[in-house]
Every structure is written in C-alpha cells, then in structure tokens.
Design a protein around this motif. Structure first.
Motif, short mmCIF file in Angstrom:
data_model
loop_
_atom_site.label_atom_id
_atom_site.label_comp_id
_atom_site.label_asym_id
_atom_site.label_seq_id
_atom_site.Cartn_x
_atom_site.Cartn_y
_atom_site.Cartn_z
N TYR A 53 0.81 -1.15 -0.08
CA TYR A 53 0.10 -0.14 0.10
C TYR A 53 0.81 1.14 0.06
O TYR A 53 1.50 1.47 0.96
CB TYR A 53 -0.95 0.19 1.18
N GLU A 54 0.99 2.00 -1.05
CA GLU A 54 1.55 3.02 -1.23
C GLU A 54 0.87 4.75 -1.08
O GLU A 54 -0.23 4.72 -1.37
CB GLU A 54 2.11 3.27 -2.75
N THR A 55 1.42 5.53 -0.32
CA THR A 55 0.61 6.77 0.17
C THR A 55 1.69 7.82 0.67
O THR A 55 2.78 7.44 0.88
CB THR A 55 -0.28 6.34 1.11
N TYR A 161 -6.88 10.80 3.34
CA TYR A 161 -7.74 9.89 2.61
C TYR A 161 -8.61 10.70 1.92
O TYR A 161 -9.30 11.25 2.21
CB TYR A 161 -8.29 8.69 3.54
#
Length: 238
Positions: A53-55, A161
C-alpha cells in the motif's frame, strides 16, 4: 338507502386508523426482537487493503523545531533502520520502502514535507453495519499506517484519505471538498484507527407505513363519498 351518521363515520375512520397504527407498531416491534433484518440487523464485513500500500505521509515540524535538512535526514535514517529490522517479517504490518526527496526543502514556503511511503501487510478494513427501524449505520474502521512510523522529536505526522463523498462523521478533520465531483479529503494527525461513519434513513419504514395507510385512506375516501351521495339524495334540489 339509510344515511350513515357523522358519528358512525368518524368512529369507523378512527378504528381503521388505530388498526393500521397498531399493525405498523406491531411489525416494527416484531422486527426489533426477531431475525427480520430489514429493521434489525448487525453484521460485520472485511475488505482487504492493497498490498503493498503506497501513500503520502506529511511531516510537520514540532513546535520550536526548525525545518532543516539535517532533521529530515536523521528521520529518514531512522525509517530505513526500521525497514531493515522488519524485513524478515512476512505477516506483520510494516514499512517496506521510502521515497524522501531532500531537494524539496529548497522551497522556503513549504509548511509540510510530503514523503512517499510504501507499507505492506496492512490489516483488513472492517465495516460494521447496524440497521434499526429509523436508520442504517455503516462504520468503517481502517488501520492507521502512522502507527508504524518511528517516534521522532522533530516531526509530527499527517496522512490524508480521499473519499468519493462526504461522510456523516469521522475522527478526523475535513480538509477539502470538491464542489464539482463531491470528493472529500480527510486528514489524520494521530495514530488512532481511522474511523468513518455513514448514516442513512431506513426507507423501508416510511414505505411500509404508506402501504399500511393506503387501505385506510381508500376506506375513508369511499365512506366520505358515500356520505356525500346520501346527503344529496336526502336533500334533492327544489
């Protein structure tokens, strides 16, 4: 034809309405204490997150701390050591990569430093559903990746988000809302689980009440028309 009295009509209407109301409350009460899930339900569903998961995580200087290249370099070294220490873990949430561009600090107007971080093995998203006669509530709980970052004396963390719509409530601040698309961005600045709640009216209840009221209205209309016809027949035009 014998004309029904006004009192008799009123009594018939009252009895019909009371019967419908009693039936509506009876159905609602029965659903509350039975397995009739359209009015009474509690369930939980799980959804897997992307793996990896890339953020983007934002770094904010703590009060009284300068935003310097040295501080950022030291923080990056801490994260890289953590990545090395957890490399052998195969089922635990962890950081697997970091992209930290130090040249970004050349912009003196910067207030937060964005770092691209890749996480792995994040827990599933939990969605709790609660149904009652008046409302349907969805509570979405997401693992907060900020809890995987090392404690630091120079920076505070923030993570955002984006959702397709604005939610009824959340444990974070609403950062921005796109007037055209309706997309909303929320930011979390602590390590608490990310919680989003949506409330919807349970539309089946008013529909059911309308359905139950329809026969009563039909009978009322019929009796009213009959009463008017009988009244005209008893008082012919001279």
């Amino acid at each position: 034809m014998k004309k029904p009295s006004s009192i008799k009509l009123v009594m018939i209407v009252i009895v019909i309405l009371l019967a419908d109301i009693a039936l509506a409350f009876g159905l609602t009460a029965a659903s509350m204490f039975s397995d009739w899930k359209i009015f009474n339900d509690e369930s939980t569903e799980f959804y897997a997150q992307a793996n990896p998961y890339e953020t983007i995580v934002f770094l904010y200087p703590e009060d009284g701390v300068d935003f310097t290249t040295q501080n950022l370099t030291a923080w990056q070294a801490d994260v890289e050591r953590l990545i090395t220490l957890t490399a052998g873990q195969t089922d635990m949430p962890k950081i697997v990569d970091i992209d930290c561009d130090l040249t970004f600090l050349e912009n003196e107007a910067v207030q937060a430093y964005p770092v691209l971080i890749t996480f792995a093995n994040l827990p599933e998203v939990t969605v709790d559903k609660k149904v009652s006669p008046l409302k349907i509530e969805y509570t979405q709980t997401v693992f907060n990746p900020l809890s995987l970052l090392p404690e630091n004396g120079h920076f505070d963390y923030g993570i955002t988000y984006m959702f397709e719509r604005r939610h009824s409530s959340s444990n974070a601040a609403l950062v921005t809302e796109d007037e055209n698309s309706g997309a909303s961005v929320y930011m979390w600045t602590n390590t608490d689980p990310i919680i989003i709640t949506d409330l919807y009216p349970n539309r089946l209840l008013p529909y059911l009440l309308i359905l139950l009221a329809a026969p009563a209205l039909g009978v009322i209309t019929y009796l009213t028309c009959r009463y008017c016809d009988c009244k005209k027949a008893a008082n012919p035009v001279q």
